[in-house]
Each structure stands twice: as C-alpha cells, then as structure tokens.
Write a protein that holds these residues in place. Structure first.
Motif, PDB file in Angstrom:
ATOM      1  N   SER A   1      -2.552 -13.202  -1.620  1.00  0.00           N
ATOM      2  CA  SER A   1      -1.348 -12.002  -0.936  1.00  0.00           C
ATOM      3  C   SER A   1      -2.451 -10.850  -1.072  1.00  0.00           C
ATOM      4  O   SER A   1      -3.206 -10.565  -1.182  1.00  0.00           O
ATOM      5  N   THR A   2      -2.441 -10.024   0.912  1.00  0.00           N
ATOM      6  CA  THR A   2      -3.143  -9.655   1.208  1.00  0.00           C
ATOM      7  C   THR A   2      -2.147  -8.277   0.862  1.00  0.00           C
ATOM      8  O   THR A   2      -1.118  -8.532   1.778  1.00  0.00           O
ATOM      9  N   PRO A   3      -3.053  -6.968   0.849  1.00  0.00           N
ATOM     10  CA  PRO A   3      -1.741  -5.501   0.786  1.00  0.00           C
ATOM     11  C   PRO A   3      -1.113  -6.179   2.252  1.00  0.00           C
ATOM     12  O   PRO A   3       0.515  -5.530   2.546  1.00  0.00           O
ATOM     13  N   GLU A   4      -1.401  -6.579   3.229  1.00  0.00           N
ATOM     14  CA  GLU A   4      -0.474  -6.589   4.871  1.00  0.00           C
ATOM     15  C   GLU A   4       0.318  -8.356   4.737  1.00  0.00           C
ATOM     16  O   GLU A   4       1.651  -7.936   5.982  1.00  0.00           O
ATOM     17  N   GLY A   5       0.376  -8.465   3.535  1.00  0.00           N
ATOM     18  CA  GLY A   5       1.802 -10.054   3.407  1.00  0.00           C
ATOM     19  C   GLY A   5       0.252 -10.715   4.325  1.00  0.00           C
ATOM     20  O   GLY A   5       1.734 -12.140   4.392  1.00  0.00           O
ATOM     21  N   THR A   6      -0.749 -11.009   4.551  1.00  0.00           N
ATOM     22  CA  THR A   6      -1.232 -12.125   5.351  1.00  0.00           C
ATOM     23  C   THR A   6      -1.893 -13.109   3.974  1.00  0.00           C
ATOM     24  O   THR A   6      -1.953 -12.746   2.557  1.00  0.00           O
ATOM     25  N   ILE A   7      -2.869 -14.400   4.252  1.00  0.00           N
ATOM     26  CA  ILE A   7      -3.268 -15.145   2.897  1.00  0.00           C
ATOM     27  C   ILE A   7      -4.727 -15.032   2.730  1.00  0.00           C
ATOM     28  O   ILE A   7      -5.355 -15.021   3.841  1.00  0.00           O
ATOM     29  N   CYS A   8      -5.240 -14.549   1.863  1.00  0.00           N
ATOM     30  CA  CYS A   8      -7.435 -14.211   1.280  1.00  0.00           C
ATOM     31  C   CYS A   8      -7.269 -15.476   0.675  1.00  0.00           C
ATOM     32  O   CYS A   8      -6.034 -16.393  -0.527  1.00  0.00           O
ATOM     33  N   GLN A   9      -8.494 -16.325   0.450  1.00  0.00           N
ATOM     34  CA  GLN A   9      -9.197 -16.990  -0.292  1.00  0.00           C
ATOM     35  C   GLN A   9      -9.551 -15.724  -0.913  1.00  0.00           C
ATOM     36  O   GLN A   9     -10.346 -15.031  -1.095  1.00  0.00           O
ATOM     37  N   LYS A  10      -9.095 -16.055  -3.084  1.00  0.00           N
ATOM     38  CA  LYS A  10     -10.195 -15.715  -3.451  1.00  0.00           C
ATOM     39  C   LYS A  10     -10.832 -15.845  -4.350  1.00  0.00           C
ATOM     40  O   LYS A  10     -11.850 -15.136  -4.570  1.00  0.00           O
ATOM     41  N   ALA A  11     -11.336 -17.423  -4.195  1.00  0.00           N
ATOM     42  CA  ALA A  11     -12.053 -17.824  -5.638  1.00  0.00           C
ATOM     43  C   ALA A  11     -12.132 -18.889  -4.743  1.00  0.00           C
ATOM     44  O   ALA A  11     -11.203 -19.761  -4.332  1.00  0.00           O
TER      45      ALA A  11
END
Length: 279
Positions: free
Chosen positions: A192-202
């Motif tokens: 999760s991002t601080p804004e509440g969206t989804i991100c790819q970490k690895a």
C-alpha cells in the motif's frame, strides 16, 4: 460510554471480535456471472472460489449503501466508529460519510467518525482493534480519533497473490506500469502507498521466493515492531500463512501475531492462495 465499531466486510472480524458485541460488519456484495453474493456470515469461501474458477467473466463488487450505514448508526452506542476500505479503491468510505450525513439530518448530531483505512482486509481489522484498545483505555472520542489516525499513518499493508487478474480487471492497479507475465511464474510483491493506492515493491520467481522477499520488506519498513500486532490473512492457504508467519517471526519480534481466513471481498481480490499482511 458505550461504543460500536463498524467495519466494512473487506475487513476480517476475528471470532473474538464477533463475540464481543462491539464490532459489526457492513456487507459489500459480489457478482460472479449470474450469481449475486452477499459478503456476510452466509459467505461460503469454497463455493465462491469454485464459482469464480468456472466463470469466464471477472467477478465484481459493490460497496455498502449509505442507507445500510445509516441503519447501523441507529443504535444505543454513544461513540460510533467506522473503518472502511481505502477510499482510493472503493466507494465504501464515501458511502459511510453519506450515511453519517443522513443520520444527522434525520436524528440530529451524534459522535460518528469514519476512518479511511488506506488499506484493506486485515489492515482494517488492526485499525478496528486499535479503536477498541483506545476506548478500553478510557480515551475521549476526539483522542481516540487522533490516536487511530496516527496509527493509520504508520501502518503498512503488503500482499503476494497467485494472480492479479481480478485487481487488474477491476481497475485497482492503475498507475502500476508493466507487470511481468505469469508464464514465467513471476510473483510481484505488492504493497500500500501512504495515500491508500497499490504499488509494486518487488518481484520474484515463484511464491516461496516472493514471500521471503515480502518478509524482508515487512522487517525493513516496520518501526518499533515489538509494540505492534502482526496480522496475516490468507485465501484458502492456512499452511502458507503459517509458514510465512514463521519466516517473519524469525526476523523480528512483535507484540502479537494473528492469522485469519479472508472474508468475501478479500477472497475475491486475493484469489485462491493469496497472502495479505498488515502491521
């Protein structure tokens, strides 16, 4: 002062939470082909996963209506708190706010506060438990709100899924560039991002390596782990969740650790075999 915590049904309620009488769930609904499924105590995960596997179309979900929230606000509790799915991923937060406005119009002012979890699933569960902890400590309404909002700021959610098809087809992965094709058995580690969206970490080849990578991220990004509760939800893969917990607890010490099975909405997006972590 009495209180009630309403959690939209993307957040899992543990058996203990269900029995306490303090927590209630606001049901989202799902559509799988011609089937209309309510995410409440009638939800049958095995049957749902079978329907999804057999249906050529991607399942869809709908958030609770403002009227459903309004009905749950109409109770004897002095303080009412709501925990919803990230407002970036669902209309549940807006629906809960509209329900609050409707309540004020119909019944007058009351202490009702809606938390945007900026998370989902087990992340919502931890926020709900934090509210309980604050209320039981005797904090006043505003102090509970401030304390829990600060907790949300510091919370992280991660997940590794067997496939991201449902998230992608339902538009929940906007902004994420190219995800590697599943043919290579590449499993992205998402967060999760601080804004509440989804991100790819690895990403890693195979589920086992991806889970190890996710554990590394959890360890690196968690501050004051000994004061925090680790929560893991899994979709029909309890042993995988236990194995992941073991990997993580060998790396870091936490206050407490809980594992739950995903409810309906989380099962829909995590798909069979998915693991979600929040701390």
């Amino acid at each position: 002062m009495s209180y009630r915590v309403i959690v939209d049904s993307c957040g899992e309620l543990t058996d203990e939470m269900k029995q306490s009488g303090m927590f209630v769930s606001a049901a989202l609904t799902m559509q799988v082909g011609e089937y209309h499924i309510i995410d409440d105590e009638t939800f049958d995960q095995a049957d749902f996963l079978k329907k999804v596997a057999e249906c050529p179309e991607s399942p869809k979900s709908s958030c609770p209506s403002p009227e459903q929230y309004l009905a749950k606000y109409n109770c004897d509790a002095d303080h009412i708190y709501v925990v919803t799915l990230s407002a970036e991923l669902s209309g549940s937060y807006n629906s809960a706010q509209l329900g609050r406005n409707l309540y004020f119009e119909e019944y007058g002012e009351k202490d009702i506060y809606v938390f945007n979890s900026r998370s989902a699933s087990i992340g919502e569960t931890l926020i709900a438990l934090k509210i309980q902890e604050c209320e039981e400590a005797g904090m006043d309404f505003q102090t509970v709100i401030d304390t829990v909002e600060a907790y949300i700021e510091g919370q992280h959610t991660y997940f590794v899924l067997e496939n991201l098809d449902t998230l992608r087809k339902n538009g929940r992965l906007t902004g994420i560039k190219a995800l590697v094709a599943g043919a290579l058995n590449i499993k992205p580690v998402m967060g999760s991002t601080p804004e509440g969206t989804i991100c790819q970490k690895a990403q890693a080849r195979g589920m086992k390596k991806a889970l190890v990578k996710m554990a590394d991220y959890v360890e690196q990004e968690t501050e004051n782990a000994r004061e925090k509760v680790l929560a893991i939800s899994h979709c029909n893969c309890e042993q995988r969740a236990k194995d992941f917990e073991k990997i993580l607890l060998e790396k870091m010490e936490v206050k407490k650790s809980i594992i739950v099975d995903t409810a309906g909405i989380s099962s829909m997006y995590a798909n069979d075999g998915g693991i979600i972590v929040a701390i």
